[in-house]
Structure formats: C-alpha cells, structure tokens
Design a protein around this motif. Structure first.
Motif, PDB file in Angstrom:
ATOM      1  N   MET A 182       0.668  -1.195   0.229  1.00  0.00           N
ATOM      2  CA  MET A 182       0.055   0.039   0.031  1.00  0.00           C
ATOM      3  C   MET A 182       0.724   1.181  -0.199  1.00  0.00           C
ATOM      4  SD  MET A 182      -3.531   0.925   2.503  1.00  0.00           S
ATOM      5  CE  MET A 182      -4.535   0.270   1.409  1.00  0.00           C
ATOM      6  N   ASN A 183       0.977   2.299  -0.931  1.00  0.00           N
ATOM      7  CA  ASN A 183       1.335   3.570  -0.954  1.00  0.00           C
ATOM      8  C   ASN A 183       1.377   4.224   0.661  1.00  0.00           C
ATOM      9  OD1 ASN A 183       1.602   3.836  -4.151  1.00  0.00           O
ATOM     10  ND2 ASN A 183      -0.697   3.754  -3.701  1.00  0.00           N
ATOM     11  N   LYS A 184       2.871   4.460   0.517  1.00  0.00           N
ATOM     12  CA  LYS A 184       2.687   5.401   2.086  1.00  0.00           C
ATOM     13  C   LYS A 184       2.214   7.035   1.932  1.00  0.00           C
ATOM     14  CE  LYS A 184       6.389   7.453   5.078  1.00  0.00           C
ATOM     15  NZ  LYS A 184       7.767   7.775   5.446  1.00  0.00           N
ATOM     16  N   ILE A 185       1.579   6.831   3.120  1.00  0.00           N
ATOM     17  CA  ILE A 185       1.110   9.015   2.613  1.00  0.00           C
ATOM     18  C   ILE A 185       1.811   9.582   4.077  1.00  0.00           C
ATOM     19  CG2 ILE A 185      -0.815  10.246   2.624  1.00  0.00           C
ATOM     20  CD1 ILE A 185      -2.568   7.737   1.909  1.00  0.00           C
ATOM     21  N   ALA A 186       1.925  11.038   3.590  1.00  0.00           N
ATOM     22  CA  ALA A 186       2.374  11.947   4.173  1.00  0.00           C
ATOM     23  C   ALA A 186       1.566  12.401   4.631  1.00  0.00           C
ATOM     24  CB  ALA A 186       4.257  11.641   4.333  1.00  0.00           C
ATOM     25  N   VAL A 187       1.050  13.374   5.880  1.00  0.00           N
ATOM     26  CA  VAL A 187       0.561  14.894   5.618  1.00  0.00           C
ATOM     27  C   VAL A 187       1.124  15.604   6.709  1.00  0.00           C
ATOM     28  CG1 VAL A 187      -1.642  15.439   6.855  1.00  0.00           C
ATOM     29  CG2 VAL A 187      -1.519  12.736   5.819  1.00  0.00           C
ATOM     30  N   ILE A 188       2.037  17.150   6.195  1.00  0.00           N
ATOM     31  CA  ILE A 188       2.489  17.736   6.865  1.00  0.00           C
ATOM     32  C   ILE A 188       1.087  18.525   7.460  1.00  0.00           C
ATOM     33  CG2 ILE A 188       4.812  19.406   7.106  1.00  0.00           C
ATOM     34  CD1 ILE A 188       5.225  16.347   6.263  1.00  0.00           C
ATOM     35  N   GLY A 189       1.518  18.032   8.734  1.00  0.00           N
ATOM     36  CA  GLY A 189       0.440  19.685   9.725  1.00  0.00           C
ATOM     37  C   GLY A 189      -0.434  19.070   9.877  1.00  0.00           C
ATOM     38  N   GLY A 190      -1.202  18.422  11.247  1.00  0.00           N
ATOM     39  CA  GLY A 190      -2.167  18.063  11.299  1.00  0.00           C
ATOM     40  C   GLY A 190      -2.985  18.694  12.153  1.00  0.00           C
ATOM     41  N   GLY A 191      -3.897  20.148  12.001  1.00  0.00           N
ATOM     42  CA  GLY A 191      -4.065  20.709  11.929  1.00  0.00           C
ATOM     43  C   GLY A 191      -5.224  20.313  12.256  1.00  0.00           C
ATOM     44  N   GLN A 192      -6.635  21.576  11.683  1.00  0.00           N
ATOM     45  CA  GLN A 192      -8.211  20.881  11.105  1.00  0.00           C
ATOM     46  C   GLN A 192      -8.068  20.260   9.790  1.00  0.00           C
ATOM     47  OE1 GLN A 192     -12.093  23.167  11.135  1.00  0.00           O
ATOM     48  NE2 GLN A 192     -10.547  25.527  10.519  1.00  0.00           N
ATOM     49  N   ILE A 193      -7.248  20.948   7.957  1.00  0.00           N
ATOM     50  CA  ILE A 193      -7.426  20.477   6.839  1.00  0.00           C
ATOM     51  C   ILE A 193      -6.754  18.761   7.306  1.00  0.00           C
ATOM     52  CG2 ILE A 193      -6.918  20.060   4.681  1.00  0.00           C
ATOM     53  CD1 ILE A 193      -9.106  21.779   5.575  1.00  0.00           C
ATOM     54  N   GLY A 194      -5.669  18.582   7.714  1.00  0.00           N
ATOM     55  CA  GLY A 194      -5.265  17.443   7.792  1.00  0.00           C
ATOM     56  C   GLY A 194      -6.097  17.002   8.896  1.00  0.00           C
ATOM     57  N   GLU A 195      -6.375  16.753   9.704  1.00  0.00           N
ATOM     58  CA  GLU A 195      -7.170  15.420  10.863  1.00  0.00           C
ATOM     59  C   GLU A 195      -8.394  15.018  10.128  1.00  0.00           C
ATOM     60  OE1 GLU A 195      -8.494  16.936  14.832  1.00  0.00           O
ATOM     61  OE2 GLU A 195      -9.162  14.727  14.989  1.00  0.00           O
ATOM     62  N   ALA A 196      -8.810  16.354   9.638  1.00  0.00           N
ATOM     63  CA  ALA A 196     -10.234  16.207   8.376  1.00  0.00           C
ATOM     64  C   ALA A 196     -10.148  15.079   7.312  1.00  0.00           C
ATOM     65  CB  ALA A 196     -10.449  16.858   7.662  1.00  0.00           C
ATOM     66  N   LEU A 197      -8.507  15.307   7.082  1.00  0.00           N
ATOM     67  CA  LEU A 197      -8.051  13.866   6.073  1.00  0.00           C
ATOM     68  C   LEU A 197      -7.731  12.375   5.726  1.00  0.00           C
ATOM     69  CD1 LEU A 197      -7.325  14.286   2.594  1.00  0.00           C
ATOM     70  CD2 LEU A 197      -5.330  15.002   3.407  1.00  0.00           C
ATOM     71  N   VAL A 198      -6.916  12.866   7.646  1.00  0.00           N
ATOM     72  CA  VAL A 198      -6.740  11.509   7.980  1.00  0.00           C
ATOM     73  C   VAL A 198      -8.127  10.604   8.249  1.00  0.00           C
ATOM     74  CG1 VAL A 198      -5.300  10.478  10.409  1.00  0.00           C
ATOM     75  CG2 VAL A 198      -4.349  12.448   9.165  1.00  0.00           C
ATOM     76  N   SER A 199      -8.561  11.039   9.080  1.00  0.00           N
ATOM     77  CA  SER A 199      -9.892  10.890   9.690  1.00  0.00           C
ATOM     78  C   SER A 199     -10.701  10.238   8.000  1.00  0.00           C
ATOM     79  CB  SER A 199     -10.714  11.555  10.571  1.00  0.00           C
ATOM     80  OG  SER A 199     -11.937  12.168   9.544  1.00  0.00           O
ATOM     81  N   GLY A 200     -10.808  10.922   7.206  1.00  0.00           N
ATOM     82  CA  GLY A 200     -11.135  10.310   6.084  1.00  0.00           C
ATOM     83  C   GLY A 200     -10.909   9.100   5.306  1.00  0.00           C
ATOM     84  N   LEU A 201      -9.691   9.172   5.490  1.00  0.00           N
ATOM     85  CA  LEU A 201      -8.178   8.523   4.771  1.00  0.00           C
ATOM     86  C   LEU A 201      -8.919   6.939   5.002  1.00  0.00           C
ATOM     87  CD1 LEU A 201      -5.891  10.059   3.513  1.00  0.00           C
ATOM     88  CD2 LEU A 201      -7.358   9.422   1.850  1.00  0.00           C
ATOM     89  N   VAL A 202      -9.074   7.093   7.378  1.00  0.00           N
ATOM     90  CA  VAL A 202      -8.793   6.069   7.255  1.00  0.00           C
ATOM     91  C   VAL A 202     -10.764   5.378   6.673  1.00  0.00           C
ATOM     92  CG1 VAL A 202      -9.491   5.269   9.909  1.00  0.00           C
ATOM     93  CG2 VAL A 202      -6.809   6.378   9.100  1.00  0.00           C
ATOM     94  N   ALA A 203     -11.540   6.505   7.763  1.00  0.00           N
ATOM     95  CA  ALA A 203     -13.033   6.023   7.646  1.00  0.00           C
ATOM     96  C   ALA A 203     -13.218   5.157   6.035  1.00  0.00           C
ATOM     97  CB  ALA A 203     -13.782   7.200   7.817  1.00  0.00           C
ATOM     98  N   ALA A 204     -11.957   5.664   5.204  1.00  0.00           N
ATOM     99  CA  ALA A 204     -12.657   4.957   4.226  1.00  0.00           C
ATOM    100  C   ALA A 204     -11.833   3.587   3.809  1.00  0.00           C
ATOM    101  CB  ALA A 204     -12.660   5.756   2.759  1.00  0.00           C
ATOM    102  N   GLY A 205     -11.070   3.177   4.678  1.00  0.00           N
ATOM    103  CA  GLY A 205     -10.951   1.936   4.841  1.00  0.00           C
ATOM    104  C   GLY A 205      -9.323   1.597   5.006  1.00  0.00           C
ATOM    105  N   ARG A 206      -8.318   3.122   4.762  1.00  0.00           N
ATOM    106  CA  ARG A 206      -6.885   2.972   4.423  1.00  0.00           C
ATOM    107  C   ARG A 206      -6.208   2.739   5.659  1.00  0.00           C
ATOM    108  NH1 ARG A 206      -3.344   3.817   0.780  1.00  0.00           N
ATOM    109  NH2 ARG A 206      -4.960   4.281  -0.282  1.00  0.00           N
ATOM    110  N   GLU A 207      -5.134   1.154   5.963  1.00  0.00           N
ATOM    111  CA  GLU A 207      -4.557   0.893   6.525  1.00  0.00           C
ATOM    112  C   GLU A 207      -3.895   2.745   7.433  1.00  0.00           C
ATOM    113  OE1 GLU A 207      -2.717  -0.729   9.843  1.00  0.00           O
ATOM    114  OE2 GLU A 207      -4.009  -1.783   8.061  1.00  0.00           O
ATOM    115  N   PRO A 208      -4.097   2.389   8.923  1.00  0.00           N
ATOM    116  CA  PRO A 208      -3.394   3.587   9.435  1.00  0.00           C
ATOM    117  C   PRO A 208      -2.112   3.747   9.675  1.00  0.00           C
ATOM    118  CG  PRO A 208      -5.759   2.744  10.636  1.00  0.00           C
ATOM    119  CD  PRO A 208      -5.211   1.257   9.477  1.00  0.00           C
ATOM    120  N   SER A 209      -1.674   2.357   9.268  1.00  0.00           N
ATOM    121  CA  SER A 209      -0.303   2.365   9.348  1.00  0.00           C
ATOM    122  C   SER A 209       0.344   2.688   8.518  1.00  0.00           C
ATOM    123  CB  SER A 209       0.090   1.161  10.212  1.00  0.00           C
ATOM    124  OG  SER A 209      -0.098   0.047   8.356  1.00  0.00           O
ATOM    125  N   SER A 210      -0.260   2.460   7.410  1.00  0.00           N
ATOM    126  CA  SER A 210       0.449   3.300   6.109  1.00  0.00           C
ATOM    127  C   SER A 210       0.191   5.023   6.008  1.00  0.00           C
ATOM    128  CB  SER A 210       0.152   3.108   4.842  1.00  0.00           C
ATOM    129  OG  SER A 210      -1.797   3.927   4.430  1.00  0.00           O
TER     130      SER A 210
END
Ligand SMILES: NC(=O)c1ccc[n+]([C@@H]2O[C@H](COP(=O)([O-])OP(=O)(O)OC[C@H]3O[C@@H](n4cnc5c(N)ncnc54)[C@H](OP(=O)(O)O)[C@@H]3O)[C@@H](O)[C@H]2O)c1
Length: 270
Positions: free
Chosen positions: A1-29
């Motif tokens: 699975m592609n590794k994803i880096a999110v630089i800046g976990g504020g409002q928008i960064g968290e929204a993205l992470v939460s959506g990706l995890v909810a959509a089934g992306r492996e959190p460890s990636s």
C-alpha cells in the motif's frame, strides 16, 4: 500500500486523515507531522496513525505528501523536505494551501517535482468536502488518479485548470460561509417573528442541511428544486420576490467577484 505523509495535522490535515482511515486505508500507512508532540499524540490515539515532528523522516518513501500547513509555511516546508524529496522516487506533493501558486511551489521544490494544488473546503470535516485540484506540469496521469482517489475519501473532487482557482475559491472554498451567513440571518428573522432562538436555529439549520441533501445528486438542478417549493401565489413566491427585489442575486454576483479578486491578490503575494 502507498505510504501517505500529511505535513500539518490541524483542522484540514485531521479531516483528511479521518476520511482516509474511515474509507478503509490502513492507519499504519499514514504518517502525520506536527511541531507539537501533544497534538501528534492526540492524532495517534484517535486514528492509529504514525506521528512525528520530523518532516524529512515522515516523507521518506512516501508516495503522496499532503501539505496541510498555513499558506505562509508552504515554501519553507518545501525547502526543508527538498533533499528527502530528491531521494524519493515518484513522490507527488499535494498542497491544500489557499492562494499558493504551482509556479512558486515548483520553484521552491527540487527541479521537476510533481506538485498538485488543491482548494478544499471545510465540509471535508464531515466527508462532504469539495476539492478542486490543479496538476502541476510534472504530474503524471497515474499520480493524478491516485490523488483524486485519496481526496474522494473526504468528498467530491474536480480537476481544474490553475487559472480557474480564484473562481473555484469563490464557489467552493469560501462558499460554505455564505450559507452559514444566510442561516444566521434566517435565525435572526425567526426571532424577530417571535420564535425562541433555539427553535429558530434548529429550523433554519435543518432547512439548510435538508436543502443541501436535495442538491447532493449526480446532476443537481437548483432551479427545478426551487420551483418545486414555489406554488402559484404562495408563501414561497412572496418571499422569493422580496429577496429578488432586495438584490440578493446581484449581491451574490458581487460577493463572488470580490472573493475571486481577493484570492488573486493573495496568490500574487505568495
Ligand atoms: N480551514 C479551512 O477552511 C481551509 C479551507 C481551504 C484551505 N485551507 C488550507 O488548509 C491549510 C491548513 O489549514 P488549517 O485550517 O488546517 O490550519 P491549522 O488548523 O492551523 O493546521 C495547521 C497545522 O500545521 C501544523 N504545522 C505548522 N507548521 C508546521 C511544520 N513546520 N511542520 C509540521 N507541522 C506544522 C500545526 O501544528 P503545530 O503548530 O503543532 O506544528 C497545525 O496543526 C491552510 O494552508 C489553508 O489555506 C483551509
């Protein structure tokens, strides 16, 4: 699975992470960076993602690097991660910062770096975002497909020309605020008609969210939806006539124009 880096976990960064995890992306990636360790710990606890305050380490071997810091920090982050980007193969950088142009980012990044500029909006926080994406000149079709797929975890995605970004800001990036203002005004109007503020807030907010749900179709047709609640000589027709005579349509044209102008000015400063 592609590794994803999110630089800046504020409002928008968290929204993205939460959506990706909810959509089934492996959190460890997914790896998220913040300067504050406390914030990193909060995100790790909430979503099970990796966190660090080392931006260079975070992007090591990442296929996609989302930049979710404030616009003023984008160029210095690109300088900071340049060396790591150079040693990565095939990494695409995706900036969600308002107003920061592709040309200025391409200049701050290593030569030939694929970069996508995205204008998101806050409904992304509840998976109902609208992200308009403009690819830079080095982005491949496969990278654009991957970025589109990832952003679809938090709402709809449109691919646009960068020259449309100022207009896109007027219609999507800033537009949620217009609907909040309209709802706020309707609450005040309800209070003026004698309703309790709490009831007026419930009624006006539910009407906004219900109207939004009706528009949430594959080919929305706002004019048809409005006609469906407008009976001849009825209550809605009386209200709509008042809105038109008060210049609502003209105010919206002017507001969108001002918004796009301001977006262009801010882009010029970037
Ligand atoms: N919110 C919106 O409505 C909206 C709409 C469209 C576009 N955007 C764009 O989205 C971007 C993010 O906005 P936001 O509202 O999410 O801002 P925010 O809540 O302030 O988040 C920014 C995050 O970046 C982190 N950060 C700052 N410098 C950093 C660095 N050097 N390394 C690592 N992390 C760093 C901050 O945490 P630490 O201080 O702990 O490092 C913070 O958590 C902006 O560029 C904005 O233009 C936002």
């Amino acid at each position: 699975m592609n590794k994803i880096a999110v630089i800046g976990g504020g409002q928008i960064g968290e929204a993205l992470v939460s959506g990706l995890v909810a959509a089934g992306r492996e959190p460890s990636s997914i790896i998220v960076t913040n300067r504050s360790e406390k914030r990193g710990q909060e995100l790790a606890d909430a979503y099970g993602v990796h966190t660090t305050n080392d931006n260079q380490q975070a992007i090591d071997e990442a296929s996609v690097v989302f930049l979710c810091v404030k616009p003023v920090g984008i160029h210095s982050i690109l300088h900071e991660i340049s060396e790591a980007l150079e040693s990565n193969d095939d990494t695409v950088v995706v900036s969600l910062a308002a107003g920061v142009t592709l040309a200025s980012m391409e200049e701050a990044a290593p030569a030939g770096q694929p970069i996508v500029r995205v204008m998101p909006n806050t409904p992304m926080l509840v998976g109902k975002g609208m992200s308009a994406c403009a690819p830079g000149r080095y982005v491949s079709e496969a990278q654009m497909e991957l970025v589109t797929k990832l952003l679809q975890a938090v709402g709809q995605v449109a691919v646009v020309e960068e020259s449309d970004m100022d207009a896109v800001t007027a219609l999507a990036g800033s537009a949620p605020a217009y609907y909040f203002l309209l709802t706020e005004a309707l609450v005040d109007a309800g209070v003026q008609l004698g309703l309790k503020r709490s009831l007026a807030t419930t009624l006006a907010s539910a009407a906004a969210s219900g109207a939004g749900a009706l528009l949430d179709a594959e080919s929305p047709d706002p004019a048809r939806l409005r006609q469906a609640v407008t009976s001849p000589a009825g209550t809605t027709a009386a209200a709509l006539r008042e809105l038109e005579e008060s210049g609502l349509r003209g105010a919206i044209y002017r507001a969108a124009e001002k918004c796009a102008q301001r977006s262009a000015e801010l882009g010029g400063l970037g």
